[in-house]
Design an enzyme around this catalytic site. Sequence first.
Site, PDB file in Angstrom:
ATOM      1  N   ASP A  44      33.980 -11.766  14.112  1.00  0.00           N
ATOM      2  CA  ASP A  44      34.832 -11.753  12.196  1.00  0.00           C
ATOM      3  C   ASP A  44      35.897 -12.548  12.382  1.00  0.00           C
ATOM      4  O   ASP A  44      36.910 -13.352  12.142  1.00  0.00           O
ATOM      5  CB  ASP A  44      34.264 -10.678  11.898  1.00  0.00           C
ATOM      6  CG  ASP A  44      32.617 -10.797  11.117  1.00  0.00           C
ATOM      7  OD1 ASP A  44      31.950 -12.172  11.604  1.00  0.00           O
ATOM      8  OD2 ASP A  44      32.243 -10.320  10.210  1.00  0.00           O
TER       9      ASP A  44
ATOM     10  N   ASP B 127      31.026  -8.335  17.737  1.00  0.00           N
ATOM     11  CA  ASP B 127      30.408  -8.452  16.338  1.00  0.00           C
ATOM     12  C   ASP B 127      31.314  -9.001  15.565  1.00  0.00           C
ATOM     13  O   ASP B 127      32.025  -9.062  14.511  1.00  0.00           O
ATOM     14  CB  ASP B 127      29.555  -7.342  15.342  1.00  0.00           C
ATOM     15  CG  ASP B 127      28.969  -7.362  14.355  1.00  0.00           C
ATOM     16  OD1 ASP B 127      28.864  -8.806  13.740  1.00  0.00           O
ATOM     17  OD2 ASP B 127      29.373  -6.567  13.615  1.00  0.00           O
TER      18      ASP B 127
ATOM     19  N   TYR C 290      24.016  -0.606  19.223  1.00  0.00           N
ATOM     20  CA  TYR C 290      23.113  -1.738  17.868  1.00  0.00           C
ATOM     21  C   TYR C 290      21.842  -1.688  18.427  1.00  0.00           C
ATOM     22  O   TYR C 290      20.583  -1.442  17.766  1.00  0.00           O
ATOM     23  CB  TYR C 290      23.326  -3.500  18.501  1.00  0.00           C
ATOM     24  CG  TYR C 290      23.577  -3.723  17.469  1.00  0.00           C
ATOM     25  CD1 TYR C 290      24.740  -3.392  18.122  1.00  0.00           C
ATOM     26  CD2 TYR C 290      23.247  -4.642  16.132  1.00  0.00           C
ATOM     27  CE1 TYR C 290      26.353  -3.994  17.083  1.00  0.00           C
ATOM     28  CE2 TYR C 290      24.728  -5.508  15.339  1.00  0.00           C
ATOM     29  CZ  TYR C 290      26.014  -4.910  16.021  1.00  0.00           C
ATOM     30  OH  TYR C 290      27.000  -5.413  14.771  1.00  0.00           O
TER      31      TYR C 290
HETATM   32  C1  IPM Z   1      25.853 -11.012  12.899  1.00  0.00           C
HETATM   33  C2  IPM Z   1      25.579  -9.715  11.586  1.00  0.00           C
HETATM   34  C3  IPM Z   1      24.717  -8.858  12.283  1.00  0.00           C
HETATM   35  C4  IPM Z   1      25.123  -7.723  13.498  1.00  0.00           C
HETATM   36  C5  IPM Z   1      24.101  -8.118  11.558  1.00  0.00           C
HETATM   37  C6  IPM Z   1      23.748  -9.040   9.715  1.00  0.00           C
HETATM   38  C7  IPM Z   1      23.046  -7.155  11.596  1.00  0.00           C
HETATM   39  O1  IPM Z   1      26.480  -8.958  11.316  1.00  0.00           O
HETATM   40  O2  IPM Z   1      24.570 -11.384  13.144  1.00  0.00           O
HETATM   41  O3  IPM Z   1      27.197 -10.641  13.301  1.00  0.00           O
HETATM   42  O4  IPM Z   1      25.143  -7.171  12.990  1.00  0.00           O
HETATM   43  O5  IPM Z   1      25.444  -8.403  14.464  1.00  0.00           O
HETATM   44 MN    MN Z   2      28.682  -9.780  11.805  1.00  0.00          MN
END
Ligand code: IPM
Ligand code: MN
Length: 371
Positions: free
Chosen positions: A249, A245, A142
Amino acid sequence: MQKKIAVINGDGIGPEVTQQAIKVLNSVAETFGHQFIYTDCLMGAVAIDATGNPLPEETIKVCLDSDAILFGAIGHPKYDNDPSAKVRPEQGLLALRKALQLFANIRPISTYPALQHLSPLKSKQLEGVDFIVFRELTGGIYFGKKELSEDKQTATDECTYHKHEIERVSHQAFQYAQKRRKKLTLVDKANVLETSRLWRAVVQEMAPSYPDVKVDFLFVDNAAMQIILNPQQFDVILTENMFGDIISDEASVITGSLGLLPSASVGNSTALFEPIHGSYPQAAGKDIANPLGSILSSAMLLEHFGLPKEAALVREAVEWTLTNGFVTKDIDPLNFYFTSTIGDLISDYVQGKIPGSVKQENIELRKSTII
Ligand code: IPM
Ligand code: MN
Protein backbone atom coordinates in the site's frame (compact mmCIF):
# COMPACT_ATOMS: atom_id res chain seq x y z
CA MET A 1 -7.87 -19.66 -27.53
CA GLN A 2 -10.89 -20.47 -25.39
CA LYS A 3 -10.75 -19.77 -21.65
CA LYS A 4 -13.14 -19.78 -18.73
CA ILE A 5 -13.00 -16.79 -16.39
CA ALA A 6 -14.73 -16.68 -13.01
CA VAL A 7 -15.90 -13.14 -12.27
CA ILE A 8 -16.22 -12.00 -8.67
CA ASN A 9 -17.56 -8.45 -8.78
CA GLY A 10 -17.69 -8.09 -5.00
CA ASP A 11 -18.72 -4.90 -3.22
CA GLY A 12 -18.67 -1.13 -3.67
CA ILE A 13 -17.03 -0.09 -6.93
CA GLY A 14 -16.07 -3.73 -7.65
CA PRO A 15 -18.84 -4.35 -10.21
CA GLU A 16 -18.37 -1.15 -12.22
CA VAL A 17 -14.58 -1.42 -12.55
CA THR A 18 -14.73 -5.15 -13.33
CA GLN A 19 -17.29 -4.38 -16.03
CA GLN A 20 -14.70 -2.22 -17.82
CA ALA A 21 -12.08 -4.95 -17.63
CA ILE A 22 -14.55 -7.38 -19.19
CA LYS A 23 -15.30 -4.86 -21.93
CA VAL A 24 -11.59 -4.68 -22.69
CA LEU A 25 -11.17 -8.47 -22.56
CA ASN A 26 -14.05 -8.81 -25.01
CA SER A 27 -12.34 -6.37 -27.38
CA VAL A 28 -9.15 -8.40 -27.09
CA ALA A 29 -11.12 -11.58 -27.81
CA GLU A 30 -12.70 -10.03 -30.87
CA THR A 31 -9.48 -8.54 -32.21
CA PHE A 32 -7.33 -11.64 -31.72
CA GLY A 33 -9.94 -14.35 -32.26
CA HIS A 34 -10.18 -15.69 -28.72
CA GLN A 35 -13.20 -16.69 -26.72
CA PHE A 36 -13.59 -15.86 -23.05
CA ILE A 37 -16.51 -17.40 -21.17
CA TYR A 38 -17.47 -15.68 -17.94
CA THR A 39 -19.25 -17.06 -14.90
CA ASP A 40 -20.35 -14.64 -12.20
CA CYS A 41 -19.99 -15.66 -8.59
CA LEU A 42 -20.50 -14.12 -5.17
CA MET A 43 -18.03 -13.12 -2.48
CA GLY A 44 -17.87 -10.47 0.23
CA ALA A 45 -20.71 -8.36 1.66
CA VAL A 46 -22.98 -9.13 -1.31
CA ALA A 47 -22.49 -12.83 -0.62
CA ILE A 48 -23.27 -12.36 3.08
CA ASP A 49 -26.47 -10.52 2.14
CA ALA A 50 -27.51 -13.21 -0.32
CA THR A 51 -26.40 -16.38 1.47
CA GLY A 52 -25.07 -15.51 4.95
CA ASN A 53 -21.64 -16.76 3.84
CA PRO A 54 -18.87 -14.42 2.55
CA LEU A 55 -17.54 -17.26 0.36
CA PRO A 56 -20.29 -19.64 -0.78
CA GLU A 57 -19.20 -23.20 -1.74
CA GLU A 58 -20.50 -22.57 -5.25
CA THR A 59 -17.96 -19.74 -5.71
CA ILE A 60 -15.05 -22.03 -4.80
CA LYS A 61 -16.40 -24.64 -7.23
CA VAL A 62 -16.70 -22.16 -10.10
CA CYS A 63 -13.22 -20.77 -9.39
CA LEU A 64 -11.64 -24.23 -9.33
CA ASP A 65 -13.34 -25.00 -12.61
CA SER A 66 -12.08 -21.79 -14.32
CA ASP A 67 -8.80 -20.84 -16.00
CA ALA A 68 -8.56 -17.53 -14.14
CA ILE A 69 -10.49 -15.36 -11.72
CA LEU A 70 -11.20 -11.68 -12.22
CA PHE A 71 -12.02 -10.03 -8.94
CA GLY A 72 -13.23 -6.49 -8.16
CA ALA A 73 -13.10 -5.53 -4.48
CA ILE A 74 -14.72 -6.41 -1.18
CA GLY A 75 -15.61 -4.58 2.00
CA HIS A 76 -18.55 -2.65 3.33
CA PRO A 77 -18.60 0.18 5.90
CA LYS A 78 -21.25 -1.56 7.98
CA TYR A 79 -18.63 -4.13 9.03
CA ASP A 80 -15.61 -1.83 9.38
CA ASN A 81 -16.61 -0.20 12.64
CA ASP A 82 -18.10 -3.27 14.20
CA PRO A 83 -15.28 -5.35 15.71
CA SER A 84 -17.85 -7.78 17.12
CA ALA A 85 -19.27 -8.73 13.69
CA LYS A 86 -19.05 -12.54 13.47
CA VAL A 87 -19.08 -12.68 9.70
CA ARG A 88 -17.03 -10.18 7.68
CA PRO A 89 -16.64 -9.68 3.91
CA GLU A 90 -12.83 -9.94 4.15
CA GLN A 91 -13.17 -13.50 5.47
CA GLY A 92 -14.37 -14.43 1.99
CA LEU A 93 -11.18 -13.26 0.32
CA LEU A 94 -8.92 -14.83 2.93
CA ALA A 95 -10.80 -18.13 2.66
CA LEU A 96 -10.56 -18.05 -1.13
CA ARG A 97 -6.80 -17.44 -0.98
CA LYS A 98 -6.49 -20.43 1.34
CA ALA A 99 -8.87 -22.69 -0.60
CA LEU A 100 -7.03 -22.08 -3.89
CA GLN A 101 -3.61 -21.93 -2.22
CA LEU A 102 -2.87 -18.55 -3.80
CA PHE A 103 0.46 -18.30 -2.01
CA ALA A 104 2.10 -15.53 -4.04
CA ASN A 105 0.68 -12.07 -4.45
CA ILE A 106 2.43 -10.06 -7.14
CA ARG A 107 2.05 -6.28 -7.10
CA PRO A 108 4.00 -4.39 -9.77
CA ILE A 109 4.74 -0.77 -8.95
CA SER A 110 5.36 1.24 -12.08
CA THR A 111 5.18 4.97 -12.60
CA TYR A 112 3.53 6.89 -15.41
CA PRO A 113 5.06 10.22 -16.49
CA ALA A 114 1.55 11.67 -16.96
CA LEU A 115 0.79 11.10 -13.27
CA GLN A 116 4.02 12.22 -11.69
CA HIS A 117 2.50 15.48 -10.48
CA LEU A 118 0.11 13.47 -8.30
CA SER A 119 2.85 11.60 -6.51
CA PRO A 120 3.86 12.75 -3.03
CA LEU A 121 7.47 12.26 -4.19
CA LYS A 122 9.50 14.65 -6.34
CA SER A 123 9.67 13.64 -9.99
CA LYS A 124 13.45 13.18 -9.82
CA GLN A 125 12.97 10.36 -7.31
CA LEU A 126 10.32 8.77 -9.48
CA GLU A 127 12.14 8.45 -12.77
CA GLY A 128 12.43 4.82 -13.76
CA VAL A 129 10.80 3.48 -10.60
CA ASP A 130 9.71 -0.03 -11.50
CA PHE A 131 9.60 -2.78 -8.93
CA ILE A 132 7.48 -5.70 -7.86
CA VAL A 133 6.32 -6.60 -4.39
CA PHE A 134 6.11 -10.36 -3.94
CA ARG A 135 3.94 -10.92 -0.92
CA GLU A 136 3.43 -14.35 0.69
CA LEU A 137 -0.34 -14.68 0.87
CA THR A 138 -1.48 -17.81 2.66
CA GLY A 139 0.62 -17.96 5.82
CA GLY A 140 1.94 -15.93 8.72
CA ILE A 141 -0.07 -13.92 11.20
CA TYR A 142 -3.09 -13.68 8.87
CA PHE A 143 -3.76 -17.39 9.23
CA GLY A 144 -2.30 -18.09 12.70
CA LYS A 145 -4.35 -19.06 15.73
CA LYS A 146 -6.45 -16.13 16.97
CA GLU A 147 -7.68 -15.89 20.52
CA LEU A 148 -9.50 -13.53 22.78
CA SER A 149 -9.43 -14.52 26.44
CA GLU A 150 -12.73 -15.08 28.17
CA ASP A 151 -12.37 -11.93 30.25
CA LYS A 152 -11.60 -10.11 26.98
CA GLN A 153 -8.42 -8.63 28.48
CA THR A 154 -5.93 -10.48 26.28
CA ALA A 155 -5.80 -11.17 22.57
CA THR A 156 -3.33 -13.28 20.59
CA ASP A 157 -2.49 -13.68 16.90
CA GLU A 158 0.11 -16.31 16.18
CA CYS A 159 2.60 -16.00 13.35
CA THR A 160 3.94 -19.27 11.96
CA TYR A 161 5.89 -20.05 8.79
CA HIS A 162 7.00 -23.42 7.50
CA LYS A 163 10.10 -23.72 5.38
CA HIS A 164 8.13 -25.04 2.39
CA GLU A 165 5.82 -22.00 2.47
CA ILE A 166 8.84 -19.71 2.28
CA GLU A 167 10.49 -21.75 -0.45
CA ARG A 168 7.59 -21.86 -2.89
CA VAL A 169 7.00 -18.11 -2.96
CA SER A 170 10.74 -17.38 -2.91
CA HIS A 171 11.33 -19.58 -5.96
CA GLN A 172 8.79 -17.52 -7.86
CA ALA A 173 10.35 -14.25 -6.71
CA PHE A 174 13.83 -15.41 -7.72
CA GLN A 175 12.52 -16.44 -11.15
CA TYR A 176 10.87 -13.04 -11.62
CA ALA A 177 14.11 -11.32 -10.63
CA GLN A 178 15.98 -13.38 -13.22
CA LYS A 179 13.69 -12.02 -15.92
CA ARG A 180 14.09 -8.45 -14.68
CA ARG A 181 17.03 -6.49 -13.25
CA LYS A 182 18.23 -9.49 -11.22
CA LYS A 183 17.97 -8.02 -7.77
CA LEU A 184 15.96 -9.50 -4.92
CA THR A 185 15.43 -7.76 -1.59
CA LEU A 186 14.06 -9.78 1.30
CA VAL A 187 12.15 -7.55 3.70
CA ASP A 188 11.84 -8.93 7.22
CA LYS A 189 12.33 -8.18 10.89
CA ALA A 190 15.08 -10.72 11.56
CA ASN A 191 16.49 -8.66 14.43
CA VAL A 192 13.34 -9.44 16.42
CA LEU A 193 11.21 -12.21 14.93
CA GLU A 194 11.98 -15.94 14.76
CA THR A 195 9.84 -16.33 11.63
CA SER A 196 11.92 -13.63 9.94
CA ARG A 197 15.14 -15.43 10.86
CA LEU A 198 13.74 -18.55 9.18
CA TRP A 199 12.88 -16.49 6.07
CA ARG A 200 16.45 -15.18 5.94
CA ALA A 201 17.99 -18.61 6.43
CA VAL A 202 15.81 -20.17 3.71
CA VAL A 203 16.44 -17.38 1.20
CA GLN A 204 20.18 -17.50 1.91
CA GLU A 205 20.12 -21.25 1.34
CA MET A 206 18.30 -20.81 -1.97
CA ALA A 207 20.43 -17.96 -3.30
CA PRO A 208 23.27 -20.12 -4.74
CA SER A 209 20.72 -21.79 -7.08
CA TYR A 210 20.13 -18.36 -8.63
CA PRO A 211 23.72 -17.14 -9.03
CA ASP A 212 22.73 -14.34 -11.42
CA VAL A 213 20.42 -12.73 -8.83
CA LYS A 214 21.89 -10.32 -6.31
CA VAL A 215 20.18 -10.80 -2.94
CA ASP A 216 20.02 -8.27 -0.17
CA PHE A 217 18.13 -7.97 3.10
CA LEU A 218 16.30 -5.07 4.70
CA PHE A 219 14.48 -4.76 8.00
CA VAL A 220 10.89 -3.77 7.36
CA ASP A 221 11.10 -0.47 9.23
CA ASN A 222 14.08 0.55 7.11
CA ALA A 223 12.35 -0.74 3.95
CA ALA A 224 9.34 1.47 4.70
CA MET A 225 11.72 4.43 4.74
CA GLN A 226 13.70 3.37 1.67
CA ILE A 227 10.55 3.03 -0.45
CA ILE A 228 9.96 6.75 0.08
CA LEU A 229 13.59 7.92 0.07
CA ASN A 230 14.95 5.93 -2.85
CA PRO A 231 12.41 3.70 -4.59
CA GLN A 232 14.67 3.39 -7.67
CA GLN A 233 16.89 0.93 -5.79
CA PHE A 234 14.29 -1.86 -5.83
CA ASP A 235 13.65 -4.57 -8.42
CA VAL A 236 11.88 -7.48 -6.68
CA ILE A 237 10.90 -7.16 -3.03
CA LEU A 238 10.06 -10.45 -1.34
CA THR A 239 8.28 -10.47 1.98
CA GLU A 240 5.84 -12.22 4.32
CA ASN A 241 2.10 -11.69 4.38
CA MET A 242 1.62 -8.84 6.86
CA PHE A 243 4.70 -6.81 5.87
CA GLY A 244 3.69 -7.23 2.23
CA ASP A 245 0.21 -5.91 2.92
CA ILE A 246 1.60 -2.77 4.49
CA ILE A 247 4.51 -1.97 2.19
CA SER A 248 2.56 -2.65 -0.99
CA ASP A 249 0.00 0.00 0.00
CA GLU A 250 2.83 2.35 0.85
CA ALA A 251 4.55 1.64 -2.46
CA SER A 252 1.36 2.15 -4.41
CA VAL A 253 0.90 5.78 -3.40
CA ILE A 254 4.28 6.82 -4.76
CA THR A 255 2.98 6.14 -8.27
CA GLY A 256 0.41 8.92 -7.91
CA SER A 257 -2.74 6.86 -7.89
CA LEU A 258 -3.80 3.81 -5.97
CA GLY A 259 -6.57 3.35 -8.54
CA LEU A 260 -4.11 2.28 -11.19
CA LEU A 261 -2.36 -0.67 -9.72
CA PRO A 262 -3.09 -4.27 -10.65
CA SER A 263 -2.17 -7.48 -8.91
CA ALA A 264 -2.04 -11.19 -9.47
CA SER A 265 -2.33 -13.92 -6.86
CA VAL A 266 -0.98 -17.24 -7.99
CA GLY A 267 -0.56 -20.69 -6.52
CA ASN A 268 -1.08 -24.26 -7.58
CA SER A 269 -4.54 -23.90 -9.10
CA THR A 270 -6.58 -21.06 -10.64
CA ALA A 271 -4.87 -17.65 -10.42
CA LEU A 272 -6.74 -14.53 -9.36
CA PHE A 273 -6.39 -11.00 -10.76
CA GLU A 274 -7.58 -7.89 -8.95
CA PRO A 275 -6.88 -4.18 -8.62
CA ILE A 276 -5.15 -3.43 -5.35
CA HIS A 277 -7.60 -0.71 -4.34
CA GLY A 278 -10.49 -1.41 -2.01
CA SER A 279 -14.26 -1.22 -2.48
CA TYR A 280 -14.41 2.62 -2.13
CA PRO A 281 -18.08 2.57 -1.06
CA GLN A 282 -18.47 6.38 -1.29
CA ALA A 283 -18.04 6.18 -5.06
CA ALA A 284 -20.11 3.05 -5.68
CA GLY A 285 -22.63 3.36 -8.48
CA LYS A 286 -21.49 6.87 -9.48
CA ASP A 287 -19.44 5.85 -12.52
CA ILE A 288 -16.46 7.84 -11.21
CA ALA A 289 -14.09 5.12 -9.99
CA ASN A 290 -10.82 4.54 -11.79
CA PRO A 291 -11.11 1.32 -13.83
CA LEU A 292 -7.41 1.19 -14.77
CA GLY A 293 -6.39 -1.04 -11.84
CA SER A 294 -8.92 -3.59 -12.99
CA ILE A 295 -8.08 -3.18 -16.69
CA LEU A 296 -4.35 -3.57 -15.96
CA SER A 297 -5.19 -6.66 -13.89
CA SER A 298 -6.85 -8.08 -17.00
CA ALA A 299 -3.54 -7.43 -18.82
CA MET A 300 -1.79 -9.55 -16.17
CA LEU A 301 -4.48 -12.19 -16.70
CA LEU A 302 -3.79 -12.20 -20.46
CA GLU A 303 -0.09 -12.64 -19.79
CA HIS A 304 -0.92 -15.54 -17.49
CA PHE A 305 -2.83 -17.12 -20.39
CA GLY A 306 0.36 -16.83 -22.46
CA LEU A 307 -0.90 -13.87 -24.50
CA PRO A 308 1.86 -11.23 -24.16
CA LYS A 309 0.92 -9.36 -27.37
CA GLU A 310 -2.64 -8.92 -26.19
CA ALA A 311 -1.45 -7.80 -22.74
CA ALA A 312 0.94 -5.28 -24.28
CA LEU A 313 -1.84 -3.79 -26.40
CA VAL A 314 -4.04 -3.29 -23.33
CA ARG A 315 -1.17 -1.55 -21.54
CA GLU A 316 -0.52 0.62 -24.58
CA ALA A 317 -4.20 1.61 -24.62
CA VAL A 318 -4.04 2.54 -20.92
CA GLU A 319 -0.99 4.71 -21.51
CA TRP A 320 -2.74 6.33 -24.44
CA THR A 321 -5.66 7.40 -22.24
CA LEU A 322 -3.33 8.75 -19.56
CA THR A 323 -1.11 10.76 -21.88
CA ASN A 324 -4.15 12.24 -23.63
CA GLY A 325 -5.91 13.28 -20.44
CA PHE A 326 -8.71 10.74 -20.56
CA VAL A 327 -8.73 10.15 -16.85
CA THR A 328 -11.16 9.66 -13.99
CA LYS A 329 -11.95 12.06 -11.17
CA ASP A 330 -9.25 10.76 -8.81
CA ILE A 331 -6.65 11.94 -11.32
CA ASP A 332 -8.28 15.12 -12.57
CA PRO A 333 -11.11 16.38 -10.31
CA LEU A 334 -12.07 19.16 -12.75
CA ASN A 335 -11.92 17.65 -16.23
CA PHE A 336 -12.73 14.05 -15.78
CA TYR A 337 -14.30 11.22 -17.72
CA PHE A 338 -16.61 8.54 -16.41
CA THR A 339 -15.52 5.03 -15.53
CA SER A 340 -17.55 3.60 -18.40
CA THR A 341 -16.17 6.13 -20.92
CA ILE A 342 -12.60 5.14 -20.06
CA GLY A 343 -13.60 1.49 -20.54
CA ASP A 344 -15.13 2.35 -23.93
CA LEU A 345 -12.07 4.30 -25.06
CA ILE A 346 -9.66 1.53 -24.11
CA SER A 347 -11.87 -1.06 -25.83
CA ASP A 348 -11.99 1.09 -28.95
CA TYR A 349 -8.22 1.53 -28.89
CA VAL A 350 -7.71 -2.24 -28.59
CA GLN A 351 -10.00 -2.76 -31.58
CA GLY A 352 -8.06 -0.19 -33.59
CA LYS A 353 -11.03 2.17 -33.74
CA ILE A 354 -9.09 5.21 -32.53
CA PRO A 355 -7.54 7.01 -35.48
CA GLY A 356 -3.79 7.57 -35.23
CA SER A 357 -4.17 11.33 -35.56
CA VAL A 358 -6.64 12.62 -33.02
CA LYS A 359 -7.02 16.37 -33.09
CA GLN A 360 -4.60 17.78 -30.55
CA GLU A 361 -6.62 20.96 -29.94
CA ASN A 362 -9.66 18.87 -29.11
CA ILE A 363 -7.70 16.73 -26.72
CA GLU A 364 -6.55 19.89 -25.01
CA LEU A 365 -10.13 21.02 -24.69
CA ARG A 366 -10.93 17.58 -23.31
CA LYS A 367 -13.63 17.06 -25.88
CA SER A 368 -14.98 13.57 -25.82
CA THR A 369 -15.87 14.11 -29.47
CA ILE A 370 -12.28 13.86 -30.64
CA ILE A 371 -12.79 10.48 -32.20
C1 IPM B 1 -5.31 -6.73 0.44
C2 IPM B 1 -6.37 -6.37 1.43
C3 IPM B 1 -6.74 -7.63 2.22
C4 IPM B 1 -5.50 -8.06 2.98
C5 IPM B 1 -7.94 -7.47 3.15
C6 IPM B 1 -9.16 -6.99 2.42
C7 IPM B 1 -8.22 -8.74 3.91
O1 IPM B 1 -5.98 -5.34 2.26
O2 IPM B 1 -5.58 -7.54 -0.46
O3 IPM B 1 -4.20 -6.21 0.54
O4 IPM B 1 -5.21 -7.53 4.07
O5 IPM B 1 -4.80 -8.92 2.48
MN1 MN C 1 -4.00 -4.55 1.79
